[in-house]
Structures are given as structure tokens and as C-alpha cells.
Motif scaffolding. Structure first.
Motif, mmCIF file in Angstrom:
data_model
loop_
_atom_site.group_PDB
_atom_site.id
_atom_site.type_symbol
_atom_site.label_atom_id
_atom_site.label_comp_id
_atom_site.label_asym_id
_atom_site.label_seq_id
_atom_site.Cartn_x
_atom_site.Cartn_y
_atom_site.Cartn_z
ATOM 1 N N GLU A 74 0.924 -1.190 -0.125
ATOM 2 C CA GLU A 74 -0.071 -0.094 0.001
ATOM 3 C C GLU A 74 0.801 1.291 -0.065
ATOM 4 O OE1 GLU A 74 -1.179 -2.922 1.357
ATOM 5 O OE2 GLU A 74 -3.260 -2.864 0.897
ATOM 6 N N GLY A 151 -7.908 -7.693 3.313
ATOM 7 C CA GLY A 151 -9.251 -6.765 2.867
ATOM 8 C C GLY A 151 -9.247 -5.600 3.976
ATOM 9 N N ASP A 154 -10.709 -1.665 3.565
ATOM 10 C CA ASP A 154 -12.095 -1.054 3.637
ATOM 11 C C ASP A 154 -12.142 -0.543 5.053
ATOM 12 O OD1 ASP A 154 -12.831 -2.404 1.081
ATOM 13 O OD2 ASP A 154 -13.254 -4.179 2.018
HETATM 14 N N1 ASP Z 1 -3.836 -5.407 0.410
HETATM 15 C C1 ASP Z 1 -4.576 -6.064 1.465
HETATM 16 C C2 ASP Z 1 -5.021 -7.369 1.044
HETATM 17 O O1 ASP Z 1 -5.058 -7.720 -0.090
HETATM 18 C C3 ASP Z 1 -5.546 -5.052 2.147
HETATM 19 C C4 ASP Z 1 -6.547 -4.690 1.254
HETATM 20 O O2 ASP Z 1 -6.821 -4.996 -0.173
HETATM 21 O O3 ASP Z 1 -7.926 -4.374 1.452
HETATM 22 O O4 ASP Z 1 -5.608 -8.056 1.917
#
Ligand code: ASP
Ligand code: ADP
Ligand code: MG
Length: 336
Positions: A74, A151, A154
Motif C-alpha cells: 500500500e 481486506g 475497507d
Molecule cells: N492489500 C490488502 C489485502 O490484499 C488489504 C486490502 O486490499 O484491503 O488484503
């Protein structure tokens, strides 16, 4: 004029060409006079790649060092988006997790956000600068980088929206809203105009990964208005301000939509599935008080989430089988 958080997921950020498309969507919202903070994910596939490096280096990796590795995806996309916005003539800068800071607890790899100091961020937005924030990452009280679980961008977006009291948190992804089920698997799935926080929480917790479960809980608690919409749209797309995606709404708002005839009352909102669960079966566990606690206490101490638990009738007298599920990513540590 509104204050808006725009979050772009991995597919939207996959490569400099797509980042340029994202930059154009952001530029348009800023040009409408809105104050804009953008939260970004790593490029699609990048976090998986980084996780694999950790596994190759040490199957029983130290979560604190894992965070150092996986948070980097990120950092790259936030810098690239700021650079691209600047190339389009916008004032923009990145704010890393430790710079704001986004304070989290120290549960590495699954940290929870405790507070975000948004003062400097708001001042810079008010001065017309677009803020670009890497999702997924935060900073423990010891100053070390933490991540929020897969994730998690979010959740970063919703937390930033709550901290800066944003009018809306738009989650841009690769589908144009929340469907009755995963539209990539079921072609007949229908897009929903609105879903309640409770329904979305339930769907996310059983695998509808369009929103991370924790982000929905946080949005509900903080009253953040969330919209899920697509970043893969043409120049003539309906602006996000007109709610072309799926709005996550309160029960009261949903009742109003139903009364106006904008939504049908539904008995089943959606169907979800999750393929990232691992099943562990322990056979011949002594069938006596305290035995099961001996299994689950060390898992809890290692911050491994146990989802389903079944205790079977044992084959032999005085013995039982215990079956439970853990996230696939935690399997090696759960076995250890
Ligand atoms: N890059 C992280 C993931 O793949 C966080 C995200 O994309 O929300 O889990
Ligand atoms: P991002 O990288 O933008 O965060 P994700 O891959 O995490 O995107 O989430 C978007 C994906 O969620 C979609 O591509 C879709 O396959 C999946 N998905 C699962 N259930 C649903 C649902 N009910 N509605 C919409 N998308 C869903
Ligand atoms: Mg996601």
C-alpha cells in the motif's frame, strides 16, 4: 461541497494505467468542490505475493515482521497515486499510517484501529490538498507498523471517514455494487440499490468479501454512510454523488426506501461463501471438563480466530473428537 473518502481496491490500483484512471475519478470529485481523502489498496496480487515471501522465509513467521513486509504494497500505490494526481495538476500528498498516525492495538496481522489523529489531515484537505492514505496499515503504541487483516483497506477507509466526519465513504471496486451473491460466480445475481448495515455485516462475515466484515461493523457503529461502486466506468458515468452503486443504510432508511417503492422487502438478502477456511480435527480428546479449554486457550492467546466448533460423540468411552475451523492463513500456527 462535501467531505468524501474514496477507497480503491487492488484491481482498481493494478498498474500505472489503472492508477491514472483512478486519479481521473478522484480529480473529478475534487473539481466538484469536495474535500477528498483517498484510501488505497496494494496492487491486486501484491499482498498475496508478499505473504508468500513471508511463508517461504519462515513458515511460523513472526507477525510483527510479517506486517513490515505486507504493509509495503500500500505504500507503493499511495505514492504512485499521489504522483499521478500531481501529474494531472492536482495538489496531493501521501500520509503513511505512522504519519497521521492511525493508532492500532499491537495484535500484528490483525490489528484493530483505536484512534486516528485527523487534525493535520483535515487542515491539509481544507487547504485544497488531496490526501492519499495507504489502507491496511497502522501503527502500534510501540511505533511499529501493524496491518488490519486481509481486506483491511475497507476498514481503513471507514475509520478515516469516521475520524474526519466525512459525508460519505465511497468504496470503489471491480463490481458496481453489492449483489444478491458473488456476480463473478452467479451470472443471474442481482445488484441491490441498498443493503442494511446488519445484512451487510452478516453477508461479509460469512464470506462476501466485497467489504471486510470489520469495516461494516465500524460503519454501523460510527454511522458512516458507505457506498459500494465500480471504478471501471467510462468518462460519461453517473457521478458518485448520485449514488449509482449500493448504499449501506440503516434499518430506518431501508424502511423509508421500501415505503417509497424504491426497494422491495426481501426475506433473503444474499448468499455468500468462503473458501479460505481450514478444518482441524482433533481425535481422542479426553471427554472431561477443561479438556476443550486446553485446546482453545492457546489459540486465543495466539490471536487465532476460531469460527465453527463441533464436538463429536467419541468412539471410545471417555474420549471425544473436536472439530473446528480457522482461517487458512493461520493453519500452520494453529497446528503448531
Ligand atoms: N492489500 C490488502 C489485502 O490484499 C488489504 C486490502 O486490499 O484491503 O488484503
Ligand atoms: P477490492 O480489491 O476492490 O477490495 P475485493 O476483491 O475485495 O475487491 O471485493 C470485490 C469482489 O467481491 C468482487 O469482485 C466479487 O467477486 C466479490 N463478491 C463476493 N460477494 C459479492 C456480492 N454479494 N456482491 C458483490 N461482489 C461480491
Ligand atoms: Mg477488498
Amino acid at each position: 461541497m462535501a467531505r468524501i473518502v474514496m477507497k480503491f481496491g487492488g484491481t482498481s490500483m493494478a498498474g500505472t494505467e489503472r492508477i491514472r484512471r483512478v486519479a481521473n475519478i478522484v480529480r473529478k470529485q475534487a473539481a466538484r468542490g469536495h474535500e477528498v481523502a483517498v484510501v488505497v489498496s496494494a496492487m491486486a496480487g501484491e499482498t498475496d505475493r508478499l505473504v508468500n515471501f513471508c511463508r517461504e522465509a519462515n513458515a511460523l513467521y513472526d507477525p510483527a515482521e510479517y506486517d513490515v513486509v505486507v504493509a509495503s504494497g500500500e505504500q507503493v500505490t499511495s505514492g504512485l497515486l499521489a504522483l499521478t494526481l500531481q501529474s494531472l495538476g492536482c495538489k496531493a500528498r501521501s500520509w503513511l499510517g505512522w504519519q497521521l498516525p492511525i493508532r492500532t492495538i499491537e495484535a500484528h496481522a490483525k490489528a484493530r484501529i483505536e484512534e486516528i489523529d485527523a487534525q493535520a489531515l483535515v487542515a491539509s484537505m481544507q487547504a485544497g490538498e488531496i490526501a492519499v492514505i495507504p489502507g491496511f496499515q497502522g501503527c502500534g503504541s510501540d511505533g511499529r507498523v501493524t496491518t488490519l487483516g486481509r481486506g483491511g483497506s475497507d476498514t481503513s477507509a471507514v475509520a478515516v471517514a469516521a475520524a474526519i466526519k466525512a459525508d460519505r465513504c465511497d468504496i470503489y471496486t471491480d463490481v458496481d455494487g453489492v449483489y444478491t451473491t458473488d456476480p463473478r460466480i452467479v451470472a443471474k445475481a442481482r445488484k441491490q440499490k441498498a443493503v442494511t448495515y446488519e445484512e451487510m455485516l452478516e453477508l461479509a462475515s460469512v464470506g462476501a468479501k466485497v467489504l471486510q466484515t470489520r469495516s461494516v461493523g465500524l460503519a454501523m457503529k460510527e454511522g458512516v454512510r458507505v457506498q459500494v461502486l465500480s471504478s471501471f466506468v467510462g468518462e460519461d458515468a453517473v457521478p458518485a454523488d448520485e449514488h449509482p452503486g449500493t448504499m449501506i443504510v440503516s434499518e430506518e432508511e431501508m424502511n423509508e426506501l421500501v415505503e417509497k417503492g424504491d426497494m422491495e422487502r426481501q426475506h433473503v438478502t444474499g448468499i455468500a461463501h468462503d473458501k479460505n477456511e481450514a478444518k482441524v480435527i482433533l481425535t481422542r480428546v479426553p471427554d472431561k471438563p477443561g479438556a476443550v479449554a486446553h485446546i482453545f486457550e492457546p489459540l486465543a492467546a495466539a490471536s487465532i480466530n476460531v469460527d465453527m466448533i463441533i464436538q463429536n460423540v467419541g468412539r471410545d468411552k471417555g474420549e471425544t473428537d473436536v472439530t473446528f475451523t480457522v482461517p487458512q492463513a493461520d493453519l500452520a500456527r494453529a497446528q503448531a
